[in-house]
Design a protein around this motif. Structure first.
Motif, mmCIF file in Angstrom:
data_model
loop_
_atom_site.group_PDB
_atom_site.id
_atom_site.type_symbol
_atom_site.label_atom_id
_atom_site.label_comp_id
_atom_site.label_asym_id
_atom_site.label_seq_id
_atom_site.Cartn_x
_atom_site.Cartn_y
_atom_site.Cartn_z
ATOM 1 N N UNK A 134 0.799 -1.228 0.000
ATOM 2 C CA UNK A 134 0.000 0.000 0.000
ATOM 3 C C UNK A 134 0.833 1.280 0.000
ATOM 4 N N UNK A 135 2.133 1.196 -0.259
ATOM 5 C CA UNK A 135 2.952 2.396 -0.327
ATOM 6 C C UNK A 135 2.995 3.143 0.995
ATOM 7 N N UNK A 136 2.960 4.484 0.919
ATOM 8 C CA UNK A 136 3.057 5.304 2.129
ATOM 9 C C UNK A 136 1.886 5.092 3.071
ATOM 10 N N UNK A 137 0.681 4.841 2.529
ATOM 11 C CA UNK A 137 -0.472 4.573 3.396
ATOM 12 C C UNK A 137 -0.260 3.300 4.209
ATOM 13 N N UNK A 138 0.328 2.279 3.579
ATOM 14 C CA UNK A 138 0.606 1.042 4.294
ATOM 15 C C UNK A 138 1.649 1.237 5.369
ATOM 16 N N UNK B 164 0.832 0.675 9.374
ATOM 17 C CA UNK B 164 1.549 -0.301 10.204
ATOM 18 C C UNK B 164 2.394 0.417 11.267
ATOM 19 N N UNK B 165 2.889 1.611 10.932
ATOM 20 C CA UNK B 165 3.604 2.391 11.938
ATOM 21 C C UNK B 165 2.707 2.773 13.099
ATOM 22 N N UNK B 166 1.461 3.152 12.785
ATOM 23 C CA UNK B 166 0.492 3.475 13.825
ATOM 24 C C UNK B 166 0.208 2.251 14.697
ATOM 25 N N UNK B 167 0.030 1.094 14.042
ATOM 26 C CA UNK B 167 -0.206 -0.138 14.798
ATOM 27 C C UNK B 167 0.968 -0.470 15.703
ATOM 28 N N UNK B 168 2.161 -0.329 15.159
ATOM 29 C CA UNK B 168 3.344 -0.636 15.946
ATOM 30 C C UNK B 168 3.455 0.254 17.167
ATOM 31 N N UNK B 169 3.079 1.525 17.014
ATOM 32 C CA UNK B 169 3.131 2.445 18.141
ATOM 33 C C UNK B 169 2.256 2.004 19.297
ATOM 34 N N UNK B 170 1.147 1.326 18.970
ATOM 35 C CA UNK B 170 0.263 0.840 20.021
ATOM 36 C C UNK B 170 0.649 -0.550 20.513
ATOM 37 N N UNK B 171 1.196 -1.390 19.621
ATOM 38 C CA UNK B 171 1.433 -2.782 19.970
ATOM 39 C C UNK B 171 2.810 -3.041 20.578
ATOM 40 N N UNK B 172 3.810 -2.275 20.162
ATOM 41 C CA UNK B 172 5.163 -2.502 20.688
ATOM 42 C C UNK B 172 5.206 -2.370 22.214
ATOM 43 N N UNK B 173 4.585 -1.341 22.820
ATOM 44 C CA UNK B 173 4.623 -1.262 24.294
ATOM 45 C C UNK B 173 3.981 -2.472 24.965
ATOM 46 N N UNK B 174 2.849 -2.937 24.428
ATOM 47 C CA UNK B 174 2.165 -4.089 25.022
ATOM 48 C C UNK B 174 3.041 -5.334 24.916
ATOM 49 N N UNK B 175 3.618 -5.553 23.719
ATOM 50 C CA UNK B 175 4.480 -6.726 23.517
ATOM 51 C C UNK B 175 5.702 -6.670 24.422
ATOM 52 N N UNK C 287 -3.496 -4.580 6.763
ATOM 53 C CA UNK C 287 -2.383 -4.339 7.693
ATOM 54 C C UNK C 287 -2.623 -5.045 9.018
ATOM 55 N N UNK C 288 -3.869 -5.083 9.483
ATOM 56 C CA UNK C 288 -4.171 -5.777 10.742
ATOM 57 C C UNK C 288 -3.827 -7.260 10.644
ATOM 58 N N UNK C 289 -4.228 -7.904 9.543
ATOM 59 C CA UNK C 289 -3.947 -9.331 9.370
ATOM 60 C C UNK C 289 -2.457 -9.551 9.126
#
Length: 298
Positions: free
Chosen positions: A116-120, A124-135, A247-249
């Motif tokens: 998805x280029x820059x949108x992708x 995924x960067x947004x997801x990582x920002x939320x998931x990295x702390x939890x992980x 991106x979620x999957x």
């Protein structure tokens, strides 16, 4: 063909890293220094650059974030279940517990950009920002009995979290970054993914392939097949579509992070078994990731 064009170059770079590590005669201490450079400079530049230029609609992205958090919690629960299913030694469990929910960010960013280029990259960067702390919190707490590390300090100083938060702040503020800074960040971003993938290949290790087989394969199967199936079902239930669904999957289907091995070694866990899980999940992801991308209709 589009799936092949997305996946094959990524795994060729990983294989190049394997070849460079074994046959290019580089000193053994070169690779940890390269990983440190990528982790603290190139990778944060990519995340900040992608998010700061992306117009974030939290209302539209919130269902994706909820889905990601739910399957992350499912992965944590499944990882904890291994303690009762296989009765591995405590150091082995503490290290391999991570394998069911920690994801390889380098591979994820490369595929998201190809899809998805820059949108992708921004999604995924947004997801990582939320998931990295939890992980990180879940993994560090499981390993805490073997270490005196200050887990809160590690979370708050994590360069991925800081760069994500900074990028989101700039996006919401509407500030325009200076042209020279944009150009510099762009160059750093272009270098980050190929260097990161080469480092992934160089970091693959053969130790632990023949010990604790139940624990070993349980984590790999959960990460590559069970967790993305859970993510798929949750994404459908929450009505995700387009880039947010994909991106979620994708995030759920990524192989185990190489950082898992580093963290386990640093905090006194069993490094050999988690190293084997990283290697197996990375190599097998060359087969499972195309499957999930094809199911997405890409």
């Amino acid at each position: 063909m589009s799936v092949a064009q997305t996946i094959i170059p990524i795994f060729l770079l990983i294989l190049l890293g394997v070849a460079m590590h074994h046959w290019f005669g580089m000193r053994e201490d070169f690779w940890p220094q390269l990983e440190r450079l990528i982790y603290y400079v190139f990778f944060p530049a990519l995340l900040f650059n992608s998010l700061s230029h992306f117009k974030i609609d939290l209302g539209a992205a919130m269902p994706m974030l909820i889905v990601a958090m739910l399957y992350m919690l499912a992965g944590i629960a499944l990882g904890y279940a291994a303690k009762f299913l296989f009765h591995a030694p405590s150091k082995v469990f503490a290290a391999t517990f991570q394998s069911s929910f920690r994801f390889n960010s380098y591979v994820g960013l490369a595929i998201a950009g190809g899809m998805h280029g820059q949108d992708g990259l921004a999604a995924i960067g947004l997801l990582m920002g939320f998931m990295v702390p939890v992980a990180n919190v879940a993994a560090v707490l499981a390993l805490a009995r073997h270490s005196e590390s200050h887990w809160l300090k590690e979370i708050l100083s994590n360069p991925l979290i800081l760069s994500t938060a900074s990028g989101i702040a700039v996006s919401f503020s509407g500030l325009e970054l200076p042209v020279l800074l944009n150009a510099t960040l762009g160059l750093l971003s272009q270098a980050s993914l190929p260097m990161g993938l080469i480092a992934v290949g160089a970091g693959l290790r053969l130790q632990g392939l023949h010990s604790h087989l139940g624990t070993l394969w349980y984590g790999v199967v959960i990460k590559l097949l069970v967790l993305p199936a859970i993510a798929w079902g949750l994404a459908r239930a929450f009505g995700l579509s387009g880039v947010y669904f994909n991106i979620a999957v994708l995030m759920a289907a990524l192989p185990v992070s190489t950082v898992s091995y580093v963290l386990a070694r640093r905090m006194g866990g069993d490094g050999d078994t988690i190293a084997a899980q990283v290697m197996l999940s990375t190599l097998l992801a060359a087969l499972t990731l195309p499957l999930w991308l094809l199911l997405m209709g890409l």
